[in-house]
Design an enzyme around this catalytic site. Structure first.
Site, PDB file in Angstrom:
ATOM      1  N   LYS A  85       0.862  -1.189   0.000  1.00  0.00           N
ATOM      2  CA  LYS A  85       0.000   0.000   0.000  1.00  0.00           C
ATOM      3  C   LYS A  85       0.892   1.230   0.000  1.00  0.00           C
ATOM      4  O   LYS A  85       2.034   1.176   0.464  1.00  0.00           O
ATOM      5  CB  LYS A  85      -0.886   0.033   1.252  1.00  0.00           C
ATOM      6  CG  LYS A  85      -2.143   0.862   1.097  1.00  0.00           C
ATOM      7  CD  LYS A  85      -3.250   0.084   0.422  1.00  0.00           C
ATOM      8  CE  LYS A  85      -4.493   0.918   0.193  1.00  0.00           C
ATOM      9  NZ  LYS A  85      -5.607   0.071  -0.257  1.00  0.00           N
ATOM     10  N   GLY A 117     -22.516   5.269   2.161  1.00  0.00           N
ATOM     11  CA  GLY A 117     -21.468   5.700   1.218  1.00  0.00           C
ATOM     12  C   GLY A 117     -22.002   5.620  -0.193  1.00  0.00           C
ATOM     13  O   GLY A 117     -22.605   4.621  -0.593  1.00  0.00           O
ATOM     14  N   GLY A 129     -20.041   6.542  -3.056  1.00  0.00           N
ATOM     15  CA  GLY A 129     -18.901   6.779  -3.951  1.00  0.00           C
ATOM     16  C   GLY A 129     -18.771   5.636  -4.926  1.00  0.00           C
ATOM     17  O   GLY A 129     -19.768   5.006  -5.286  1.00  0.00           O
ATOM     18  N   ASN A 130     -17.554   5.359  -5.343  1.00  0.00           N
ATOM     19  CA  ASN A 130     -17.340   4.301  -6.337  1.00  0.00           C
ATOM     20  C   ASN A 130     -17.983   2.985  -5.883  1.00  0.00           C
ATOM     21  O   ASN A 130     -18.751   2.371  -6.638  1.00  0.00           O
ATOM     22  CB  ASN A 130     -15.835   4.116  -6.569  1.00  0.00           C
ATOM     23  CG  ASN A 130     -15.554   2.980  -7.532  1.00  0.00           C
ATOM     24  OD1 ASN A 130     -15.734   1.809  -7.203  1.00  0.00           O
ATOM     25  ND2 ASN A 130     -15.152   3.311  -8.734  1.00  0.00           N
ATOM     26  N   ALA A 131     -17.694   2.553  -4.671  1.00  0.00           N
ATOM     27  CA  ALA A 131     -18.189   1.256  -4.207  1.00  0.00           C
ATOM     28  C   ALA A 131     -19.708   1.293  -3.966  1.00  0.00           C
ATOM     29  O   ALA A 131     -20.451   0.492  -4.543  1.00  0.00           O
ATOM     30  CB  ALA A 131     -17.448   0.861  -2.930  1.00  0.00           C
ATOM     31  N   GLY A 132     -20.183   2.227  -3.140  1.00  0.00           N
ATOM     32  CA  GLY A 132     -21.591   2.263  -2.751  1.00  0.00           C
ATOM     33  C   GLY A 132     -22.535   2.580  -3.907  1.00  0.00           C
ATOM     34  O   GLY A 132     -23.586   1.941  -4.062  1.00  0.00           O
TER      35      GLY A 132
HETATM   36  P1  NAD Z   1     -15.218   7.204  -2.610  1.00  0.00           P
HETATM   37  O1  NAD Z   1     -14.337   8.287  -2.151  1.00  0.00           O
HETATM   38  O2  NAD Z   1     -15.559   7.071  -4.057  1.00  0.00           O
HETATM   39  O3  NAD Z   1     -16.636   7.287  -1.821  1.00  0.00           O
HETATM   40  C1  NAD Z   1     -16.727   7.370  -0.435  1.00  0.00           C
HETATM   41  C2  NAD Z   1     -18.171   7.681  -0.064  1.00  0.00           C
HETATM   42  O4  NAD Z   1     -18.303   7.670   1.349  1.00  0.00           O
HETATM   43  C3  NAD Z   1     -18.648   9.056  -0.517  1.00  0.00           C
HETATM   44  O5  NAD Z   1     -19.980   8.968  -0.949  1.00  0.00           O
HETATM   45  C4  NAD Z   1     -18.570   9.898   0.766  1.00  0.00           C
HETATM   46  O6  NAD Z   1     -19.503  10.968   0.792  1.00  0.00           O
HETATM   47  C5  NAD Z   1     -18.945   8.857   1.795  1.00  0.00           C
HETATM   48  N1  NAD Z   1     -18.510   9.198   3.148  1.00  0.00           N
HETATM   49  C6  NAD Z   1     -17.357   9.784   3.540  1.00  0.00           C
HETATM   50  N2  NAD Z   1     -17.357   9.958   4.876  1.00  0.00           N
HETATM   51  C7  NAD Z   1     -18.530   9.468   5.318  1.00  0.00           C
HETATM   52  C8  NAD Z   1     -19.138   9.346   6.584  1.00  0.00           C
HETATM   53  N3  NAD Z   1     -18.512   9.795   7.687  1.00  0.00           N
HETATM   54  N4  NAD Z   1     -20.343   8.759   6.662  1.00  0.00           N
HETATM   55  C9  NAD Z   1     -20.972   8.324   5.565  1.00  0.00           C
HETATM   56  N5  NAD Z   1     -20.474   8.403   4.330  1.00  0.00           N
HETATM   57  C10 NAD Z   1     -19.266   8.973   4.212  1.00  0.00           C
HETATM   58  O7  NAD Z   1     -14.570   5.865  -2.042  1.00  0.00           O
HETATM   59  P2  NAD Z   1     -14.806   4.375  -2.549  1.00  0.00           P
HETATM   60  O8  NAD Z   1     -13.797   4.048  -3.573  1.00  0.00           O
HETATM   61  O9  NAD Z   1     -16.252   4.134  -2.806  1.00  0.00           O
HETATM   62  O10 NAD Z   1     -14.349   3.588  -1.225  1.00  0.00           O
HETATM   63  C11 NAD Z   1     -15.215   3.436  -0.117  1.00  0.00           C
HETATM   64  C12 NAD Z   1     -14.666   2.344   0.763  1.00  0.00           C
HETATM   65  O11 NAD Z   1     -14.521   1.156   0.005  1.00  0.00           O
HETATM   66  C13 NAD Z   1     -13.271   2.639   1.349  1.00  0.00           C
HETATM   67  O12 NAD Z   1     -13.182   2.025   2.605  1.00  0.00           O
HETATM   68  C14 NAD Z   1     -12.351   1.933   0.384  1.00  0.00           C
HETATM   69  O13 NAD Z   1     -11.104   1.612   0.982  1.00  0.00           O
HETATM   70  C15 NAD Z   1     -13.188   0.710   0.078  1.00  0.00           C
HETATM   71  N6  NAD Z   1     -12.772   0.056  -1.142  1.00  0.00           N
HETATM   72  C16 NAD Z   1     -12.934   0.652  -2.359  1.00  0.00           C
HETATM   73  C17 NAD Z   1     -12.479   0.016  -3.493  1.00  0.00           C
HETATM   74  C18 NAD Z   1     -12.664   0.614  -4.862  1.00  0.00           C
HETATM   75  O14 NAD Z   1     -12.276  -0.037  -5.841  1.00  0.00           O
HETATM   76  N7  NAD Z   1     -13.249   1.780  -4.995  1.00  0.00           N
HETATM   77  C19 NAD Z   1     -11.882  -1.244  -3.391  1.00  0.00           C
HETATM   78  C20 NAD Z   1     -11.740  -1.842  -2.144  1.00  0.00           C
HETATM   79  C21 NAD Z   1     -12.193  -1.179  -1.020  1.00  0.00           C
END
Ligand code: NAD
Length: 403
Positions: free
Chosen positions: A99, A209, A211-214
């Site tokens: 990482k 959440g 973002g990308n995942a949610g």
């Molecule tokens: P992102 O930055 O695209 O989205 C994050 C989301 O979480 C946003 O909608 C943001 O508004 C929300 N958020 C932030 N703080 C918050 C809070 N206190 N309460 C509620 N919502 C909140 O990130 P992502 O890529 O979707 O990643 C989210 C999680 O998934 C992280 O833990 C990341 O490590 C994990 N993850 C992502 C990937 C990937 O490919 N994107 C892969 C493995 C793990």
């Protein structure tokens, strides 16, 4: 780090793996640090603390994302690199774990400054990166554009093309189809299997959440005809027991910036979302979202951890005691690194797989990993333990052959 290693130590006790192997796996192989120096648009010169941790290369090159965030610190990067080691072993990918991170608030930087910082990162760590050494990818606040700058800088330094040194690239530079939605899709495939096991056909879901995942997960759930009753982002959440209109949510998020501007439904807090009476809760935002107090009030039968480390170790114990099925992060969100692996394979062989091909292979990998985890767990309430035992078995075997 002690909390992070707790699951490994527990798995060690369950599986009877020798103490010296647990000791080997409890420390990162290498922690690289650098001070990045970049000139800002206004002429000021700023410095940024940067890290690249190669936690393990026992099963293959280190692999894991690079995070740009103001709270990045050495301990956090080591913990994240440890999780990657476990995740890659659970998925049986030929990678160790790594990482990286830069302590910076990327929102304060212009595009040009961001490019300088990304290139400076590669200049600092070029010697330890590479297709057979350590393969970075996007993480929080880094994306395909940053991967493209990093690849370009690396290839300029090395004076050769080496697209497999980084994943999550744009398609034009050797990226893979499906990478953008891979995490959500992998979680979706696993949840299908879980629901079959627990006998739920059309689940109701609450997703933290957007973002990308949610966001991508919500879209897949809606397309499958499942009922998404609540979603949230950092500004708060919205609930409609009859089901939210996910397409409308995507539009609102894109155009206005937060799901709380959705018309209809009722505003809720992030805490309320996690304790709603739904079939599945999907934490897809931040670490430590489900603590002990929230865990006592979770009503869902299933928690699908799309975020990394959303459940604290104490909360995990409470959920297990209460009979909640927790699909652990090291399995639930492994779709992203699995498609990164596919990207790396395509780069090494010069092939380009179709979207259907990538999805088919992802499904196969996720289902197979899930079956292996269930077999080790012996009980749907102990999936995390099963995942750690599986990863530990594979890592321990590599350690024994090497030492
Ligand atoms: P992102 O930055 O695209 O989205 C994050 C989301 O979480 C946003 O909608 C943001 O508004 C929300 N958020 C932030 N703080 C918050 C809070 N206190 N309460 C509620 N919502 C909140 O990130 P992502 O890529 O979707 O990643 C989210 C999680 O998934 C992280 O833990 C990341 O490590 C994990 N993850 C992502 C990937 C990937 O490919 N994107 C892969 C493995 C793990």
């Amino acid at each position: 780090m002690a909390g992070v290693l707790e699951f490994l130590k527990r798995a060690g006790r369950t599986s009877g793996v020798e103490d010296w192997i647990i000791e080997v796996l409890s420390r990162p192989e290498k922690v690289h640090k650098a001070t990045l120096i970049a000139k800002m648009d206004d002429g000021r010169v700023r410095t940024f603390q940067a890290y690249r941790v190669q936690y393990s290369t026992l099963r293959g090159p280190a692999k894991g994302g690079i995070r740009f965030h103001p709270e990045v610190n050495e301990e956090e990067v080591i913990a994240l690199a440890f999780w990657m080691t476990i995740k890659n072993a659970v998925m049986d990918l030929p990678f160790g774990g790594g990482k990286g991170g830069v302590k910076v608030d990327p929102k304060e930087l212009s595009v040009g400054e961001l490019e300088k910082l990304s290139r400076a990162y590669v200049r600092a760590f070029a010697d330890v990166l590479g297709v057979d050494r350590d393969v970075p990818a996007p993480d929080v606040y880094t994306d395909q554009r940053i991967m493209a700058w990093m690849l370009d800088e690396y290839e300029a330094i090395m004076r050769k093309r080496e697209p497999g040194m980084i994943t999550g690239k744009p398609l034009a530079l050797g990226g893979s189809y499906v990478r953008g939605v891979a995490t959500a899709l992998g979680g979706f495939f696993v949840l299908h299997e879980v629901l079959r096991e627990v006998g739920v056909k059309k689940p109701s879901l609450a997703i933290q959440g957007f973002g990308n995942a949610g966001r991508n997960f919500a879209r897949l759930a809606a397309e499958a005809g499942w009922k998404v009753v609540a979603v949230s982002d950092s500004k708060g959440g919205v609930l409609d027991k009859d089901g939210l209109d996910v397409e409308e949510l995507l539009k609102v998020k894109r155009e206005i910036g937060s799901v709380v501007s959705y018309r209809g439904g009722r505003r809720i807090s992030n805490e309320e979302l996690l304790t709603l009476d739904v079939d599945v809760v999907v934490p897809a935002a931040i670490e430590g979202a489900i603590d002990e107090h929230i865990a006592r009030r979770v009503k869902a039968n299933v928690v699908l951890e799309l975020a990394n480390g959303p459940t604290t170790p104490e909360a995990d114990r409470v959920l297990q005691r209460r009979g909640v099925v927790v699909v652990p992060d090291v399995l639930a969100n492994a779709g992203g690194v699995t498609v990164s692996y596919f990207e790396w394979v395509q780069n090494r062989t010069g092939e380009r797989w179709s979207e259907e091909e990538v999805k088919r292979r992802l499904r196969e990998r996720m289902v197979s990993a899930f079956r292996n985890v269930v077999e080790r767990a012996g009980d749907m309430k102990k999936l995390r333990e099963g995942a750690y035992v599986l990863a530990l078995e594979r890592l321990a075997e590599a350690v024994r052959w090497r030492f």
